[in-house]
Design an enzyme around this catalytic site. Structure first.
Site, PDB file in Angstrom:
ATOM      1  N   SER A 406       0.738  -1.144   0.010  1.00  0.00           N
ATOM      2  CA  SER A 406      -0.154   0.120  -0.091  1.00  0.00           C
ATOM      3  C   SER A 406       0.833   1.340   0.089  1.00  0.00           C
ATOM      4  O   SER A 406       1.984   1.227   0.456  1.00  0.00           O
ATOM      5  CB  SER A 406      -0.775  -0.006   1.307  1.00  0.00           C
ATOM      6  OG  SER A 406      -1.937   0.853   1.149  1.00  0.00           O
ATOM      7  N   HIS A 560      -5.242   9.378  -6.222  1.00  0.00           N
ATOM      8  CA  HIS A 560      -5.748   9.416  -4.580  1.00  0.00           C
ATOM      9  C   HIS A 560      -6.875  10.188  -4.480  1.00  0.00           C
ATOM     10  O   HIS A 560      -6.746  11.421  -4.322  1.00  0.00           O
ATOM     11  CB  HIS A 560      -4.453  10.085  -3.597  1.00  0.00           C
ATOM     12  CG  HIS A 560      -4.576   9.422  -2.145  1.00  0.00           C
ATOM     13  ND1 HIS A 560      -5.741   9.221  -1.772  1.00  0.00           N
ATOM     14  CD2 HIS A 560      -3.794   9.558  -1.378  1.00  0.00           C
ATOM     15  CE1 HIS A 560      -5.878   8.833  -0.493  1.00  0.00           C
ATOM     16  NE2 HIS A 560      -4.509   9.002  -0.022  1.00  0.00           N
ATOM     17  N   HIS A 563      -9.570   9.919   1.542  1.00  0.00           N
ATOM     18  CA  HIS A 563      -8.745  10.236   2.791  1.00  0.00           C
ATOM     19  C   HIS A 563      -8.930  11.770   3.079  1.00  0.00           C
ATOM     20  O   HIS A 563      -7.874  12.269   3.901  1.00  0.00           O
ATOM     21  CB  HIS A 563      -7.371   9.850   2.994  1.00  0.00           C
ATOM     22  CG  HIS A 563      -7.240   8.257   3.044  1.00  0.00           C
ATOM     23  ND1 HIS A 563      -6.016   7.744   2.812  1.00  0.00           N
ATOM     24  CD2 HIS A 563      -8.185   7.139   2.860  1.00  0.00           C
ATOM     25  CE1 HIS A 563      -6.325   6.236   2.780  1.00  0.00           C
ATOM     26  NE2 HIS A 563      -7.544   6.003   2.770  1.00  0.00           N
ATOM     27  N   TYR A 565      -8.042  14.253   1.139  1.00  0.00           N
ATOM     28  CA  TYR A 565      -7.172  15.069   0.482  1.00  0.00           C
ATOM     29  C   TYR A 565      -8.121  16.057  -0.610  1.00  0.00           C
ATOM     30  O   TYR A 565      -9.154  15.848  -0.543  1.00  0.00           O
ATOM     31  CB  TYR A 565      -5.946  14.238   0.006  1.00  0.00           C
ATOM     32  CG  TYR A 565      -5.128  13.560   0.947  1.00  0.00           C
ATOM     33  CD1 TYR A 565      -4.547  14.524   1.883  1.00  0.00           C
ATOM     34  CD2 TYR A 565      -5.114  12.418   1.409  1.00  0.00           C
ATOM     35  CE1 TYR A 565      -3.774  14.045   2.887  1.00  0.00           C
ATOM     36  CE2 TYR A 565      -4.438  11.813   2.126  1.00  0.00           C
ATOM     37  CZ  TYR A 565      -3.817  12.669   3.168  1.00  0.00           C
ATOM     38  OH  TYR A 565      -3.164  12.196   4.117  1.00  0.00           O
TER      39      TYR A 565
HETATM   40  C1  FMN Z   1       2.824   4.971   7.654  1.00  0.00           C
HETATM   41  C2  FMN Z   1       1.671   4.873   6.975  1.00  0.00           C
HETATM   42  C3  FMN Z   1       1.395   6.015   5.781  1.00  0.00           C
HETATM   43  C4  FMN Z   1       0.452   6.027   5.059  1.00  0.00           C
HETATM   44  N1  FMN Z   1       0.476   6.714   3.830  1.00  0.00           N
HETATM   45  C5  FMN Z   1      -0.518   6.575   2.650  1.00  0.00           C
HETATM   46  C6  FMN Z   1      -0.615   7.058   1.660  1.00  0.00           C
HETATM   47  O1  FMN Z   1       0.644   7.986   1.301  1.00  0.00           O
HETATM   48  N2  FMN Z   1      -1.414   7.335   0.853  1.00  0.00           N
HETATM   49  C7  FMN Z   1      -2.497   6.658   0.930  1.00  0.00           C
HETATM   50  O2  FMN Z   1      -3.404   6.380   0.266  1.00  0.00           O
HETATM   51  N3  FMN Z   1      -2.436   5.540   2.317  1.00  0.00           N
HETATM   52  C8  FMN Z   1      -1.592   5.809   3.362  1.00  0.00           C
HETATM   53  N4  FMN Z   1      -1.768   5.146   4.521  1.00  0.00           N
HETATM   54  C9  FMN Z   1      -2.903   4.415   4.402  1.00  0.00           C
HETATM   55  C10 FMN Z   1      -2.487   2.835   3.927  1.00  0.00           C
HETATM   56  O3  FMN Z   1      -2.108   2.933   2.837  1.00  0.00           O
HETATM   57  C11 FMN Z   1      -3.581   1.931   4.415  1.00  0.00           C
HETATM   58  O4  FMN Z   1      -4.782   2.240   3.749  1.00  0.00           O
HETATM   59  C12 FMN Z   1      -3.793   1.746   5.806  1.00  0.00           C
HETATM   60  O5  FMN Z   1      -3.014   1.732   6.526  1.00  0.00           O
HETATM   61  C13 FMN Z   1      -4.904   0.527   6.154  1.00  0.00           C
HETATM   62  O6  FMN Z   1      -4.016  -0.644   5.842  1.00  0.00           O
HETATM   63  P1  FMN Z   1      -3.182  -1.327   6.783  1.00  0.00           P
HETATM   64  O7  FMN Z   1      -4.332  -1.903   7.783  1.00  0.00           O
HETATM   65  O8  FMN Z   1      -2.726  -2.609   5.948  1.00  0.00           O
HETATM   66  O9  FMN Z   1      -2.033  -0.651   7.387  1.00  0.00           O
HETATM   67  C14 FMN Z   1      -0.531   5.134   5.165  1.00  0.00           C
HETATM   68  C15 FMN Z   1      -0.618   4.224   6.090  1.00  0.00           C
HETATM   69  C16 FMN Z   1       0.483   4.155   6.984  1.00  0.00           C
HETATM   70  C17 FMN Z   1       0.686   3.357   8.323  1.00  0.00           C
END
Ligand code: FMN
Ligand code: FAD
Length: 744
Positions: A406, A560, A563, A565
């Protein structure tokens, strides 16, 4: 000690038994409004797994219960003329009356006082008792009386069901899905003794009304159901026992104790009958309460400990029950699945029974699923790889497997330029075996960055810096690499995540943009409402960034739109209150996002796919709901979007997400089936078992993991090792072919 149990159902009787057994000097009374043999319903079902704690708590009850059991291993699913059988499930049915009689007898033997036909209006008469157990069922009068303290919530579900019996001797736990001109009827049926089976009929409110069952008497209900299921019942009759159509109430209580009164069983919580856990939960409550009373010195301390331990356990069950009941509410959605996938979807509906659990229970069944799935994916199928390791194609992009790293902001760029940190971060995850590795949210302009540390694609130096990373991934690994393009909108000009997420910079803030001039937090900068000229610029920035990404050699783009944005701020009505043609209806709110999409699509090679990440719900009143997400996906699909990355929330600071295992996967499924577009599921996915289940059930086409990949860049390699799948190593690591890791 003196105990009063209001309600002589499983919870009240079992607690009385356990406490009398623990100390025969305890003075225990069970007050029950009915006669000993009066009971609603027919059978109850226990899974083998549920029996262990009951065996430990009181052996005589366990022995008697298991003597009365009718045991079966198979589940039969009757769907569109086919019968799908899966085995190894280990369930037992028991007559509810027999269960109550066993508990009543055991309570009597131990010296529990049982008073029948005793209606208890409230707990005032028992102030002198050490403890009053409110085990008076789903319609608990005690809970209602002290509602201010327990703070109950009751969610009446829309489907209608009726609990019937039959003399038809079901050999397996049986599901029927049968359509008539009124709609789709679901039956949950199982045998509970030599001569009887439970036969629960469930349908939507619309079908129930259309069938004219609104005011049906028990006999009319039976006549209707016997007609509808004449073939299945093969001449056997249906039986009634207060068999009226009902809706299921999901009951929760914020608190389970008030003074010396404590809730247990259905009075405290309900879990939908489709996961068959109500009686088990009631018995487990009694065990937990007994344990707390024996461990603690005072009743208040024990009640506090009971609530602390038990409430979260029950909530976890309720989450599983919720997805299960939703599957039965939405069954119409699955009716176009192929029978084999329909069956798999049903068996894994609670998201707790996985591909892996089923593989242990019934390897032949799972092998048939894997073979079917591999054939659909164009994978070699002898033996078929697990769904996770099947290929997937989007336009000209062929992915080796279904795992996606991700996008994750690293806050480690310098004026948008990715650094060695990004090379190692993305490079190691590509070496780790995922099918696609996405860059973090990469901003299309300097002012579109979340923070000063965010990555960008807006100046010429960005191209060689990103190209270095892309080239490494392409030369050194079998992964594909995608770039997520974004503009932070009203969440721009904020701090590095670890210095205060979404908090404005202490100094050096730059002006920010959004659909409407609504600040993120009350103390955040107020964004400027975008003018048409701003829209032109942002659209062109996205298109230019897409061309730069192509220069770098990226394989796929993700836009994107989630979230909170910039683009997301247009889609959500909570952040878009514009009065012009870009606000108001969803169609209007999607106008600018689609313009951006079209501009990117034109600037990006035809053979390369584009994904869009959306927030499929705002988790806030008045915001985007899953049905809107389906509409958003349909619009994007019509404009040439290839796959939707279905995330959720983070669009307003006051959203109330419901977290849990794979909590967003049902949204990916809904978008996939209703909008007819491939989806990526994301959110608290961390095991390969969950991934295989999600793919095989058709809930998503790709599984996206963020934190699991932070924890383990080699996640996919570990999954391959555990699943016995041969995932080739890069040349410099070929010596690993002669190495067997030991993790334990
Ligand atoms: C450190 C971190 C940075 C993230 N940055 C982004 C990002 O740049 N773009 C995005 O769409 N989601 C971002 N997310 C959200 C993740 O892509 C993901 O949707 C969210 O963490 C849920 O997935 P998980 O349960 O596998 O962590 C970020 C999450 C984490 C933990
Ligand atoms: C259609 C359906 C199917 C189900 N299938 C299953 C299944 O397969 N497996 C399973 O485990 N569970 C099943 N359940 C759930 C199960 O029946 C309950 O979860 C379980 O009985 C809860 O036990 P309890 O002791 O908390 O409540 P109950 O069994 O409801 O007992 C409460 C008792 O309190 C008495 N009472 C209520 N008010 C008063 C009062 N004011 N004064 C005195 N007495 C009072 C009632 O008469 C009753 O006997 C099903 C439920 C439904 C609706």
């Amino acid at each position: 000690m003196k105990f009063v149990c209001v309600g002589g159902g499983p919870a009240g009787l079992y607690f009385a038994i356990l406490m009398k057994k623990a100390d025969p000097s305890n003075d225990i009374t069970v007050l029950e409004r009915n006669k000993p043999d009066d009971t609603f319903g027919f059978g109850v079902v226990f899974s083998d797994a549920a029996l262990d704690s009951i065996a430990d708590a009181d052996r005589p009850v366990y022995d008697e219960i298991t003597r009365g059991f009718f045991h079966w291993d198979d589940i039969d699913i009757h769907f569109k003329g086919e019968v799908l059988r899966s085995t190894g499930h280990g369930f037992s049915g028991l007559s509810r009356r027999v269960l109550l009689n066993i508990l009543q007898r055991r309570a009597g033997e131990l010296g529990v006082r049982q008073v029948f036909q005793a209606e208890v209006p409230d707990a005032e008469a028992f102030r002198d008792s050490d403890l009053v157990l409110a085990a008076d069922g789903a319609n608990s009068t005690i809970r209602a009386k002290y509602a201010d303290h327990f703070k109950p919530s009751i969610d009446w579900r829309p489907n209608r069901f009726v609990w019937l019996g039959t003399t038809f001797p079901f050999k397996a736990f049986t599901f029927y899905f049968k359509e008539d001109p009124n709609g789709l009827w679901r039956v949950h049926a199982y045998r509970y003794d030599a001569d009887h089976s439970t036969f629960i009929v469930e349908t939507t409110e619309a079908a129930w009304r259309k069938a004219g069952l609104e005011n049906a008497t028990e006999d009319q209900t039976i006549a209707f159901c016997e007609r509808l299921f004449a073939k299945e019942l093969a001449g056997h009759r249906l039986l009634k026992n207060r068999s009226l159509w009902r809706s299921f109430p999901i009951i929760r209580n914020a608190r389970w104790r008030h003074g010396n009164i404590v809730l247990a069983g259905d009075a405290a919580h309900t879990a939908h009958f489709s996961i068959g856990s109500g009686t088990k939960l009631a018995l487990e409550d009694s065990i937990a309460l007994r344990d707390a009373l024996l461990a603690k010195k005072s009743v208040p301390a024990a009640l506090e400990a009971y609530e602390k331990v038990r409430l979260p356990q029950v909530e976890s069950y309720q989450r599983a029950a919720q997805v299960s009941l939703q599957w039965f509410e939405d069954t119409e959605r699955y009716m176009d699945l192929e029978p084999i996938q329909f069956g798999f979807s049903l068996l894994t509906r609670s998201l707790r029974v996985t591909h892996e659990n089923l593989r242990l229970r019934d390897p032949a069944y799972v092998a048939s699923i894997d073979t079917w799935f591999a054939a659909k994916s164009g994978a070699a199928s002898n033996p078929a790889p697990p769904p996770l390791f099947t290929p997937f194609r989007l336009r000209g992009l062929q992915l080796e497997n279904r795992i996606v790293v991700s996008p994750m902001c690293q806050y480690s760029a310098e004026d948008g330029v990715p650094t060695d940190w990004h090379l190692v971060h993305l490079g190691s995850r590509a070496l780790g075996g995922a099918g696609i590795v996405f860059t973090e949210m990469t901003d299309v302009s300097r002012e579109g960055r979340i923070s000063p540390g965010c990555a960008g694609m807006y100046k010429s130096e960005h191209v060689p810096a990103w190209k270095r990373i892309v080239d490494f991934v392409h030369r050194g690994t079998r992964a594909k690499i995608g770039m997520q393009l974004a503009h932070a909108g009203r969440k721009a000009s904020t701090r590095l995540a670890w210095e205060g997420m979404d908090e404005p910079l202490a100094e050096g803030n730059w002006p920010i943009l959004s659909a409407s001039p609504i600040p993120w937090f009350p103390h955040s900068q107020v964004p400027r409402e975008m003018t048409r000229a701003d829209m032109d610029k942002v659209r062109d920035d996205f298109a230019r960034a897409a061309r730069m990404a192509e220069e770098c050699g990226f394989d796929i783009l993700e836009l994107h739109f989630a979230h909170g944005y910039l683009i997301s701020s247009f889609i959500s009505p909570l952040s878009n209150v514009r009065k012009d043609g870009y606000g108001g209806s969803l169609e209007n709110r999607m106008r600018f996002p689609l313009e951006v999409f079209d501009a990117v699509r034109k600037s990006w090679p035809e053979a390369k796919p584009i994904s869009v990440r959306i927030s499929a719900t705002d988790w806030a009143p008045g915001g985007i709901e899953p049905k809107d997400a389906v509409e958003v996906a349909r619009l994007l699909k019509a404009h040439g979007c290839d796959i939707i990355d279905v995330s959720a929330g983070q669009t307003v600071p006051y959203s109330k997400p419901v977290y849990g295992r794979q909590f967003q996967t049902p949204l990916a499924e809904r978008v996939r089936i209703e909008a007819g577009i491939p989806t990526m599921a994301v959110g608290n996915i961390s095991s390969y078992a969950d991934v295989n289940s999600t793919l095989a059930a058709g809930r998503a086409d790709l599984c996206v993991m963020a934190r699991a990949h932070l924890w383990d860049p080699y996640w996919t390699r570990h999954a391959a090792y555990e699943l016995g799948h041969d995932l080739p190593w890069p040349d410099p690591y070929t010596s690993l072919k002669r190495f067997t890791p030991r993790f334990k």
